[in-house]
Write a protein that holds these residues in place. Structure first.
Motif, mmCIF file in Angstrom:
data_model
loop_
_atom_site.group_PDB
_atom_site.id
_atom_site.type_symbol
_atom_site.label_atom_id
_atom_site.label_comp_id
_atom_site.label_asym_id
_atom_site.label_seq_id
_atom_site.Cartn_x
_atom_site.Cartn_y
_atom_site.Cartn_z
ATOM 1 N N ARG A 12 50.415 46.839 30.225
ATOM 2 C CA ARG A 12 49.688 45.750 30.784
ATOM 3 C C ARG A 12 50.623 44.512 30.702
ATOM 4 N NH1 ARG A 12 44.430 47.043 27.021
ATOM 5 N NH2 ARG A 12 43.332 48.357 28.519
ATOM 6 N N GLU A 13 51.324 44.389 29.687
ATOM 7 C CA GLU A 13 52.207 43.054 29.464
ATOM 8 C C GLU A 13 53.296 43.135 30.453
ATOM 9 O OE1 GLU A 13 51.007 40.519 27.787
ATOM 10 O OE2 GLU A 13 49.386 41.635 27.231
ATOM 11 N N ARG A 14 53.923 44.365 30.541
ATOM 12 C CA ARG A 14 55.207 44.461 31.681
ATOM 13 C C ARG A 14 54.475 44.079 33.132
ATOM 14 N NH1 ARG A 14 60.056 46.408 29.964
ATOM 15 N NH2 ARG A 14 60.292 46.483 32.015
ATOM 16 N N ILE A 15 53.428 44.520 33.111
ATOM 17 C CA ILE A 15 52.958 44.399 34.778
ATOM 18 C C ILE A 15 52.646 42.863 34.883
ATOM 19 C CG2 ILE A 15 50.805 44.684 36.103
ATOM 20 C CD1 ILE A 15 50.872 47.752 35.171
ATOM 21 N N LYS A 16 51.927 42.144 33.905
ATOM 22 C CA LYS A 16 51.985 40.753 34.078
ATOM 23 C C LYS A 16 53.150 39.975 34.025
ATOM 24 C CE LYS A 16 47.901 40.508 30.935
ATOM 25 N NZ LYS A 16 47.546 40.166 29.630
ATOM 26 N N LEU A 17 53.893 40.515 33.335
ATOM 27 C CA LEU A 17 55.617 39.832 33.468
ATOM 28 C C LEU A 17 56.156 40.307 34.812
ATOM 29 C CD1 LEU A 17 57.731 38.507 32.196
ATOM 30 C CD2 LEU A 17 58.589 40.580 31.152
ATOM 31 N N LEU A 18 55.984 41.296 35.300
ATOM 32 C CA LEU A 18 56.463 41.756 36.802
ATOM 33 C C LEU A 18 55.832 41.130 37.951
ATOM 34 C CD1 LEU A 18 58.051 44.118 38.261
ATOM 35 C CD2 LEU A 18 56.136 45.226 38.334
ATOM 36 N N SER A 48 47.056 50.386 47.584
ATOM 37 C CA SER A 48 47.243 49.193 46.703
ATOM 38 C C SER A 48 46.970 49.634 45.222
ATOM 39 C CB SER A 48 46.489 48.068 46.995
ATOM 40 O OG SER A 48 45.108 48.326 46.713
ATOM 41 N N LEU A 49 47.420 48.691 44.426
ATOM 42 C CA LEU A 49 47.479 49.138 43.043
ATOM 43 C C LEU A 49 46.634 47.705 42.373
ATOM 44 C CD1 LEU A 49 48.432 50.797 40.648
ATOM 45 C CD2 LEU A 49 50.356 49.041 40.495
ATOM 46 N N MET A 50 45.679 47.852 41.486
ATOM 47 C CA MET A 50 44.659 46.936 41.058
ATOM 48 C C MET A 50 44.942 46.828 39.619
ATOM 49 S SD MET A 50 41.389 47.144 43.179
ATOM 50 C CE MET A 50 41.414 47.366 44.873
ATOM 51 N N LEU A 51 45.046 45.565 38.949
ATOM 52 C CA LEU A 51 44.564 45.206 37.751
ATOM 53 C C LEU A 51 43.501 44.478 37.799
ATOM 54 C CD1 LEU A 51 46.211 45.120 34.865
ATOM 55 C CD2 LEU A 51 47.053 42.874 35.257
ATOM 56 N N LEU A 52 42.629 45.195 36.749
ATOM 57 C CA LEU A 52 41.315 44.690 36.394
ATOM 58 C C LEU A 52 41.352 43.770 35.519
ATOM 59 C CD1 LEU A 52 38.076 44.807 36.909
ATOM 60 C CD2 LEU A 52 38.318 46.469 35.078
ATOM 61 N N THR A 53 41.047 42.344 35.552
ATOM 62 C CA THR A 53 41.250 41.328 34.657
ATOM 63 C C THR A 53 39.913 40.910 34.055
ATOM 64 O OG1 THR A 53 41.232 39.346 36.564
ATOM 65 C CG2 THR A 53 43.288 40.576 35.739
ATOM 66 N N SER A 54 38.687 41.407 34.674
ATOM 67 C CA SER A 54 37.493 40.958 33.963
ATOM 68 C C SER A 54 36.336 41.873 34.802
ATOM 69 C CB SER A 54 36.955 39.377 34.045
ATOM 70 O OG SER A 54 36.780 39.203 35.155
ATOM 71 N N GLY A 55 35.623 42.364 33.556
ATOM 72 C CA GLY A 55 34.646 43.228 34.133
ATOM 73 C C GLY A 55 34.615 44.604 33.788
ATOM 74 N N LYS A 56 33.822 45.490 34.448
ATOM 75 C CA LYS A 56 33.942 46.942 34.037
ATOM 76 C C LYS A 56 33.655 47.635 35.386
ATOM 77 C CE LYS A 56 32.036 46.939 29.241
ATOM 78 N NZ LYS A 56 31.195 47.544 28.389
ATOM 79 N N VAL A 57 34.529 48.717 35.462
ATOM 80 C CA VAL A 57 34.305 49.771 36.390
ATOM 81 C C VAL A 57 34.183 51.074 36.170
ATOM 82 C CG1 VAL A 57 35.767 48.281 38.125
ATOM 83 C CG2 VAL A 57 36.908 50.323 36.639
ATOM 84 N N ALA A 58 33.611 51.892 37.071
ATOM 85 C CA ALA A 58 33.345 53.250 36.625
ATOM 86 C C ALA A 58 34.249 53.952 37.700
ATOM 87 C CB ALA A 58 32.041 53.705 36.812
ATOM 88 N N GLU A 77 41.924 45.096 30.214
ATOM 89 C CA GLU A 77 42.844 44.907 31.583
ATOM 90 C C GLU A 77 43.136 46.232 32.036
ATOM 91 O OE1 GLU A 77 45.504 42.201 29.483
ATOM 92 O OE2 GLU A 77 45.100 40.844 31.033
ATOM 93 N N GLU A 78 42.861 46.850 32.812
ATOM 94 C CA GLU A 78 43.070 48.333 33.203
ATOM 95 C C GLU A 78 43.585 48.262 34.423
ATOM 96 O OE1 GLU A 78 43.679 51.693 32.456
ATOM 97 O OE2 GLU A 78 42.046 51.390 31.191
ATOM 98 N N LEU A 79 44.707 49.318 34.533
ATOM 99 C CA LEU A 79 45.292 49.486 35.984
ATOM 100 C C LEU A 79 44.553 50.635 36.796
ATOM 101 C CD1 LEU A 79 47.738 48.592 37.247
ATOM 102 C CD2 LEU A 79 48.969 50.705 35.950
ATOM 103 N N LEU A 80 44.369 50.275 37.975
ATOM 104 C CA LEU A 80 43.513 51.298 38.951
ATOM 105 C C LEU A 80 44.338 51.510 40.262
ATOM 106 C CD1 LEU A 80 40.379 48.899 38.787
ATOM 107 C CD2 LEU A 80 40.792 50.802 37.530
ATOM 108 N N GLY A 81 44.154 52.645 40.494
ATOM 109 C CA GLY A 81 44.784 53.112 41.692
ATOM 110 C C GLY A 81 46.326 53.643 41.581
ATOM 111 N N GLU A 82 46.767 53.831 40.402
ATOM 112 C CA GLU A 82 48.215 54.254 40.218
ATOM 113 C C GLU A 82 48.288 55.870 40.677
ATOM 114 O OE1 GLU A 82 46.383 55.541 36.683
ATOM 115 O OE2 GLU A 82 45.997 53.991 37.607
ATOM 116 N N MET A 83 47.224 56.742 40.281
ATOM 117 C CA MET A 83 47.318 58.073 40.464
ATOM 118 C C MET A 83 47.535 58.388 42.009
ATOM 119 S SD MET A 83 44.611 59.358 37.542
ATOM 120 C CE MET A 83 44.733 61.136 38.071
ATOM 121 N N GLY A 84 46.728 57.652 42.714
ATOM 122 C CA GLY A 84 46.870 58.033 44.322
ATOM 123 C C GLY A 84 48.101 57.361 44.687
ATOM 124 N N LEU A 85 48.709 56.174 43.947
ATOM 125 C CA LEU A 85 50.055 55.715 44.621
ATOM 126 C C LEU A 85 51.162 56.535 44.399
ATOM 127 C CD1 LEU A 85 50.656 52.937 46.064
ATOM 128 C CD2 LEU A 85 51.082 52.198 43.718
#
Length: 188
Positions: A12-18, A48-58, A77-85
């Motif tokens: 998470r920290e690396r992605i924010k830095l990236l 695309s790839l998404m970083l969830l910064t607030s809220g909850k997803v199922a 802060e969860e990463l979403l979409g990486e498996m498909g990517l």
């Protein structure tokens, strides 16, 4: 299941830095999504790839049943979409906002993959994350298969032990193991 990987905090920290370092190349877009909104649709191209910064997803999967099965509920802060990517190029599950509004940072998959060329450590962390998620899923699937075998044998003690083993790994899938326990009790 998701959210408890040891490398996730570092990732998470690396992605924010990236995002900061390669802001111009990545062209991140802030998104807002309301409760109930579908962010990713199973079977659609992963672009695309998404970083969830607030809220909850199922994370939900639809196979033969009309009603989707919830595999996980994750929050910031969860990463979403990486498996498909990184995988088949299409989303293997739906991602729906269940507690919102949600805020996300979205990055083009092509831009993200190009940027990974400059950060091999991040690429290795991403592969490690995907691998850990697969291992966790395999463990839960194996336990569910053991539960089906125990239900077939009518071994209610084994089914209860399996349900207890799944519960801390994945709350959502533990509901399926609880159903197996009830099924076994009804057979006895």
């Amino acid at each position: 299941m998701w959210g408890d990987e040891p490398q996730l905090k570092i990732l998470r920290e690396r992605i924010k830095l990236l995002l900061k370092i390669h802001h111009a190349d990545l062209a991140p877009v802030k998104r807002h999504a309301s409760q109930g909104e579908l962010l990713m649709h199973q079977g659609d191209p992963a672009t695309s790839l998404m970083l969830l910064t607030s809220g909850k997803v199922a994370i939900q999967i639809r196979l033969l049943e009309l009603k989707p099965h919830t595999l996980a509920v994750v929050e910031a802060e969860e990463l979403l979409g990486e498996m498909g990517l990184f995988g088949t190029g299409s989303h293997s599950a739906d991602v729906r906002v269940v507690e919102g509004p949600a805020e996300l940072v979205e990055v083009s998959g092509d831009n993200f993959l190009k940027t990974l060329l400059f950060d091999v450590d991040l690429a290795m962390e991403m592969l490690s994350l995907v691998s850990q998620r697969c291992k966790s899923s395999n463990m839960v699937i194996g336990l569910l298969l053991d539960g089906i075998a125990a239900a077939y044998r009518g071994d209610t003690a084994q089914m209860a032990a399996i349900a207890n083993a799944i519960r801390p790994l994945d709350y959502c899938l533990s509901l399926a193991s609880d159903r197996l326990v009830e099924l076994g009790k009804s057979r006895a």
